[in-house]
Design a protein around this motif. Sequence first.
Motif, PDB file in Angstrom:
ATOM      1  N   PRO A  42       0.837  -1.201   0.000  1.00  0.00           N
ATOM      2  CA  PRO A  42       0.000   0.000   0.000  1.00  0.00           C
ATOM      3  C   PRO A  42       0.873   1.253   0.000  1.00  0.00           C
ATOM      4  O   PRO A  42       1.867   1.329   0.708  1.00  0.00           O
ATOM      5  CB  PRO A  42      -0.794  -0.105   1.303  1.00  0.00           C
ATOM      6  N   GLY A  43       0.500   2.201  -0.823  1.00  0.00           N
ATOM      7  CA  GLY A  43       1.271   3.444  -0.910  1.00  0.00           C
ATOM      8  C   GLY A  43       2.455   3.355  -1.851  1.00  0.00           C
ATOM      9  O   GLY A  43       3.061   4.365  -2.185  1.00  0.00           O
ATOM     10  N   ARG A  44       2.829   2.157  -2.266  1.00  0.00           N
ATOM     11  CA  ARG A  44       3.914   1.977  -3.250  1.00  0.00           C
ATOM     12  C   ARG A  44       3.290   1.360  -4.492  1.00  0.00           C
ATOM     13  O   ARG A  44       3.000   0.160  -4.528  1.00  0.00           O
ATOM     14  CB  ARG A  44       5.032   1.087  -2.699  1.00  0.00           C
ATOM     15  N   THR A  45       3.058   2.202  -5.475  1.00  0.00           N
ATOM     16  CA  THR A  45       2.403   1.758  -6.697  1.00  0.00           C
ATOM     17  C   THR A  45       3.170   2.260  -7.916  1.00  0.00           C
ATOM     18  O   THR A  45       3.922   3.224  -7.830  1.00  0.00           O
ATOM     19  CB  THR A  45       0.953   2.275  -6.780  1.00  0.00           C
ATOM     20  N   VAL A  46       2.954   1.574  -9.011  1.00  0.00           N
ATOM     21  CA  VAL A  46       3.498   1.971 -10.310  1.00  0.00           C
ATOM     22  C   VAL A  46       2.344   1.922 -11.300  1.00  0.00           C
ATOM     23  O   VAL A  46       1.518   1.001 -11.272  1.00  0.00           O
ATOM     24  CB  VAL A  46       4.658   1.046 -10.759  1.00  0.00           C
ATOM     25  N   TRP A  47       2.316   2.890 -12.185  1.00  0.00           N
ATOM     26  CA  TRP A  47       1.262   3.028 -13.183  1.00  0.00           C
ATOM     27  C   TRP A  47       1.290   1.888 -14.191  1.00  0.00           C
ATOM     28  O   TRP A  47       2.342   1.492 -14.687  1.00  0.00           O
ATOM     29  CB  TRP A  47       1.441   4.360 -13.910  1.00  0.00           C
ATOM     30  N   HIS A  48       0.100   1.363 -14.496  1.00  0.00           N
ATOM     31  CA  HIS A  48      -0.084   0.390 -15.565  1.00  0.00           C
ATOM     32  C   HIS A  48      -1.002   1.034 -16.603  1.00  0.00           C
ATOM     33  O   HIS A  48      -2.007   1.643 -16.243  1.00  0.00           O
ATOM     34  CB  HIS A  48      -0.718  -0.896 -15.023  1.00  0.00           C
ATOM     35  N   PRO A  49      -0.687   0.898 -17.895  1.00  0.00           N
ATOM     36  CA  PRO A  49      -1.451   1.621 -18.921  1.00  0.00           C
ATOM     37  C   PRO A  49      -2.920   1.220 -19.055  1.00  0.00           C
ATOM     38  O   PRO A  49      -3.709   1.975 -19.621  1.00  0.00           O
ATOM     39  CB  PRO A  49      -0.692   1.343 -20.215  1.00  0.00           C
ATOM     40  N   PHE A  50      -3.309   0.061 -18.547  1.00  0.00           N
ATOM     41  CA  PHE A  50      -4.709  -0.354 -18.650  1.00  0.00           C
ATOM     42  C   PHE A  50      -5.425  -0.433 -17.312  1.00  0.00           C
ATOM     43  O   PHE A  50      -6.646  -0.500 -17.271  1.00  0.00           O
ATOM     44  CB  PHE A  50      -4.840  -1.696 -19.384  1.00  0.00           C
ATOM     45  N   PHE A  51      -4.681  -0.423 -16.197  1.00  0.00           N
ATOM     46  CA  PHE A  51      -5.297  -0.549 -14.877  1.00  0.00           C
ATOM     47  C   PHE A  51      -4.991   0.618 -13.944  1.00  0.00           C
ATOM     48  O   PHE A  51      -5.515   0.667 -12.840  1.00  0.00           O
ATOM     49  CB  PHE A  51      -4.858  -1.850 -14.207  1.00  0.00           C
ATOM     50  N   GLY A  52      -4.139   1.533 -14.353  1.00  0.00           N
ATOM     51  CA  GLY A  52      -3.786   2.651 -13.484  1.00  0.00           C
ATOM     52  C   GLY A  52      -2.763   2.232 -12.441  1.00  0.00           C
ATOM     53  O   GLY A  52      -1.931   1.361 -12.679  1.00  0.00           O
ATOM     54  N   GLU A  53      -2.830   2.854 -11.265  1.00  0.00           N
ATOM     55  CA  GLU A  53      -1.863   2.585 -10.195  1.00  0.00           C
ATOM     56  C   GLU A  53      -2.084   1.186  -9.620  1.00  0.00           C
ATOM     57  O   GLU A  53      -3.188   0.856  -9.188  1.00  0.00           O
ATOM     58  CB  GLU A  53      -1.989   3.628  -9.079  1.00  0.00           C
ATOM     59  N   LEU A  54      -1.029   0.373  -9.621  1.00  0.00           N
ATOM     60  CA  LEU A  54      -1.090  -0.983  -9.066  1.00  0.00           C
ATOM     61  C   LEU A  54       0.023  -1.167  -8.046  1.00  0.00           C
ATOM     62  O   LEU A  54       1.156  -0.722  -8.272  1.00  0.00           O
ATOM     63  CB  LEU A  54      -0.914  -2.037 -10.165  1.00  0.00           C
ATOM     64  N   ASP A  55      -0.281  -1.867  -6.953  1.00  0.00           N
ATOM     65  CA  ASP A  55       0.767  -2.232  -6.004  1.00  0.00           C
ATOM     66  C   ASP A  55       1.389  -3.551  -6.471  1.00  0.00           C
ATOM     67  O   ASP A  55       1.010  -4.101  -7.515  1.00  0.00           O
ATOM     68  CB  ASP A  55       0.217  -2.301  -4.571  1.00  0.00           C
ATOM     69  N   ALA A  56       2.327  -4.077  -5.705  1.00  0.00           N
ATOM     70  CA  ALA A  56       3.066  -5.273  -6.130  1.00  0.00           C
ATOM     71  C   ALA A  56       2.142  -6.473  -6.345  1.00  0.00           C
ATOM     72  O   ALA A  56       2.278  -7.190  -7.344  1.00  0.00           O
ATOM     73  CB  ALA A  56       4.160  -5.604  -5.113  1.00  0.00           C
ATOM     74  N   LEU A  57       1.216  -6.700  -5.427  1.00  0.00           N
ATOM     75  CA  LEU A  57       0.328  -7.856  -5.580  1.00  0.00           C
ATOM     76  C   LEU A  57      -0.550  -7.722  -6.821  1.00  0.00           C
ATOM     77  O   LEU A  57      -0.743  -8.684  -7.566  1.00  0.00           O
ATOM     78  CB  LEU A  57      -0.525  -8.046  -4.318  1.00  0.00           C
ATOM     79  N   ASP A  58      -1.042  -6.517  -7.083  1.00  0.00           N
ATOM     80  CA  ASP A  58      -1.843  -6.327  -8.299  1.00  0.00           C
ATOM     81  C   ASP A  58      -0.997  -6.425  -9.564  1.00  0.00           C
ATOM     82  O   ASP A  58      -1.485  -6.892 -10.598  1.00  0.00           O
ATOM     83  CB  ASP A  58      -2.597  -5.001  -8.252  1.00  0.00           C
ATOM     84  N   TRP A  59       0.258  -6.014  -9.524  1.00  0.00           N
ATOM     85  CA  TRP A  59       1.134  -6.204 -10.680  1.00  0.00           C
ATOM     86  C   TRP A  59       1.321  -7.694 -10.951  1.00  0.00           C
ATOM     87  O   TRP A  59       1.323  -8.133 -12.106  1.00  0.00           O
ATOM     88  CB  TRP A  59       2.484  -5.508 -10.482  1.00  0.00           C
TER      89      TRP A  59
END
Length: 180
Positions: free
Chosen positions: A137-154
């Motif tokens: 939480p609070g550490r995210t990187v942008w994904h072009p189709f999903f927006g801001e994702l954290d490590a688990l979502d990446w």
Amino acid sequence: MTSNILQDPATLRALGETPADVQARLTRELDAFGEALQSREGDWQRQQPGRDWSPAQETEHVMKVNGAVASVLRLLLSDRPLRPGEQATGELRDGKRQAPVATMPSETGISWAEVEAQWQANRAALEAQAAQVRETPGRTVWHPFFGELDALDWLRMGVYHIGHHRRLMAQSAPNMEPSA
């Protein structure tokens, strides 16, 4: 018709609630994709019906995305500062997501002679990072189709991507049925 679209990252939760769930799903998808490759030597370089790419190109693209996911996971799981980056949304053309330029395959894709060794190395690198995944939480990187994702979502996105391309390759394979 070309348009931009952002999807709800909550849809990725279907791939697993916990890091262990998502890691197990990753293993299954990697196994299934690797197994599917074994039957494609005969049409490895041939553009597939209804597709823009050959199995060689499809595999090269998946490997590029896997490498990018592993790099993003490494960054998100580290203590390194996150720098703001471009937040461009992905492109949708004729209802299909378009691969970002950096993940496009070469004109011929990966060679059949090299695919097994490169697939195994690519897989090992992704699984090494996946083994460390936790929510960030609070550490995210942008994904072009999903927006801001954290490590688990990446990681969830990576699992989705592998399965998506495995199903596309299965649909184009002679005498093969795509599995869920």
